[in-house]
Design a protein around this motif. Structure first.
Motif, PDB file in Angstrom:
ATOM      1  N   LEU A   1      30.813 -93.097 -42.892  1.00 56.06           N
ATOM      2  CA  LEU A   1      31.933 -93.732 -42.224  1.00 56.06           C
ATOM      3  C   LEU A   1      32.594 -92.630 -41.421  1.00 56.06           C
ATOM      4  O   LEU A   1      32.950 -91.583 -41.969  1.00 56.06           O
ATOM      5  CB  LEU A   1      32.902 -94.301 -43.262  1.00 56.06           C
ATOM      6  N   THR A   2      32.729 -92.818 -40.116  1.00 57.34           N
ATOM      7  CA  THR A   2      33.328 -91.800 -39.255  1.00 57.34           C
ATOM      8  C   THR A   2      34.456 -92.424 -38.448  1.00 57.34           C
ATOM      9  O   THR A   2      34.537 -93.646 -38.311  1.00 57.34           O
ATOM     10  CB  THR A   2      32.294 -91.210 -38.277  1.00 57.34           C
ATOM     11  N   VAL A   3      35.322 -91.557 -37.911  1.00 53.04           N
ATOM     12  CA  VAL A   3      36.381 -92.010 -37.013  1.00 53.04           C
ATOM     13  C   VAL A   3      36.385 -91.116 -35.782  1.00 53.04           C
ATOM     14  O   VAL A   3      35.862 -90.012 -35.805  1.00 53.04           O
ATOM     15  CB  VAL A   3      37.782 -91.982 -37.677  1.00 53.04           C
ATOM     16  N   THR A   4      37.004 -91.602 -34.728  1.00 57.06           N
ATOM     17  CA  THR A   4      37.140 -90.810 -33.509  1.00 57.06           C
ATOM     18  C   THR A   4      38.406 -89.973 -33.586  1.00 57.06           C
ATOM     19  O   THR A   4      39.283 -90.212 -34.416  1.00 57.06           O
ATOM     20  CB  THR A   4      37.202 -91.709 -32.264  1.00 57.06           C
ATOM     21  N   ALA A   5      38.512 -89.031 -32.689  1.00 57.67           N
ATOM     22  CA  ALA A   5      39.644 -88.108 -32.665  1.00 57.67           C
ATOM     23  C   ALA A   5      40.974 -88.813 -32.426  1.00 57.67           C
ATOM     24  O   ALA A   5      42.017 -88.334 -32.854  1.00 57.67           O
ATOM     25  CB  ALA A   5      39.416 -87.048 -31.591  1.00 57.67           C
ATOM     26  N   LEU A  28      35.983 -87.932 -44.565  1.00 61.93           N
ATOM     27  CA  LEU A  28      35.877 -88.776 -43.378  1.00 61.93           C
ATOM     28  C   LEU A  28      35.635 -87.882 -42.157  1.00 61.93           C
ATOM     29  O   LEU A  28      36.562 -87.239 -41.660  1.00 61.93           O
ATOM     30  CB  LEU A  28      37.166 -89.584 -43.209  1.00 61.93           C
ATOM     31  N   PRO A  29      34.377 -87.801 -41.686  1.00 57.34           N
ATOM     32  CA  PRO A  29      34.102 -86.992 -40.497  1.00 57.34           C
ATOM     33  C   PRO A  29      34.788 -87.565 -39.259  1.00 57.34           C
ATOM     34  O   PRO A  29      34.857 -88.782 -39.072  1.00 57.34           O
ATOM     35  CB  PRO A  29      32.580 -87.077 -40.351  1.00 57.34           C
ATOM     36  N   VAL A  30      35.287 -86.671 -38.428  1.00 56.24           N
ATOM     37  CA  VAL A  30      35.915 -87.029 -37.158  1.00 56.24           C
ATOM     38  C   VAL A  30      34.940 -86.592 -36.069  1.00 56.24           C
ATOM     39  O   VAL A  30      34.555 -85.420 -36.016  1.00 56.24           O
ATOM     40  CB  VAL A  30      37.270 -86.327 -36.987  1.00 56.24           C
TER      41      VAL A  30
END
Length: 173
Positions: free
Chosen positions: A21-25, A44-46
């Motif tokens: 599961l990743t999110v944007t900056a 949570l990798p960005v």
């Protein structure tokens, strides 16, 4: 029957988590917290638009830096929680010992795994290393791709309805 190689001979690719599961900056801190809670993850990798990892937000950092004091403070970008220097990265062919050494070098309980073009392909946590050492099988690696999942959750408000009589199965005349 397959036998597992000893931990000192195993690679990061054998134990890393690939369905991320990743999110944007641009994502906000509260949204990152909500995603982590709902998905029951601690990391949570960005990522940027090209899939490169800018850093990882972990639950400990998020809870330690939580500022609910003002609406603007609570709506700050998740990148404000990232360490100043980029994430420590290893390649999938790295050994588990190399991944552990990378974690120790940056005093973190995770290390990102990048592909040959610098794109995020996985994450190895201290829990993954302990499981490998204990001989506990990891997740099924045959079910998905190595591409991190990108999710975006946006609030949806219900339509405003005029106050009417309770609904009935019988249509009006």
């Amino acid at each position: 029957m397959t036998t597992r190689r000893p931990p000192d001979q195993r690679t990061v690719a054998e134990v890393m988590t690939t369905d991320l599961l990743t999110v944007t900056a641009e994502e906000t801190v509260p949204m990152a917290w909500e995603l982590m809670c709902r998905a029951r993850v601690h990391h949570l990798p960005v990522v940027d638009g090209g899939g490169r990892c800018l850093g990882v937000v972990d639950a400990a950092t998020l809870t330690a830096t939580w500022e609910p004091s003002s609406p603007l403070g609570a709506r700050r970008a998740v990148t404000t929680l990232l360490p100043r220097r980029g994430p420590m990265c290893v390649r999938p062919e790295a050994t588990l010992a190399q991944a552990a050494a990378a974690m120790l070098a940056v005093e973190r309980d995770y290390v990102t795994v990048i592909g040959e073009h610098g794109e995020l392909v996985g994450l190895v946590t201290a829990r993954d290393l302990v499981a490998a050492l204990a001989g506990v099988p990891g997740p099924d690696r045959t079910r998905g791709s190595c591409t991190p999942s990108m999710y975006r959750i946006e609030p949806v408000l219900p339509e405003r309805r005029r106050h009417t009589a309770p609904h009935s199965a019988v249509p009006p005349d």
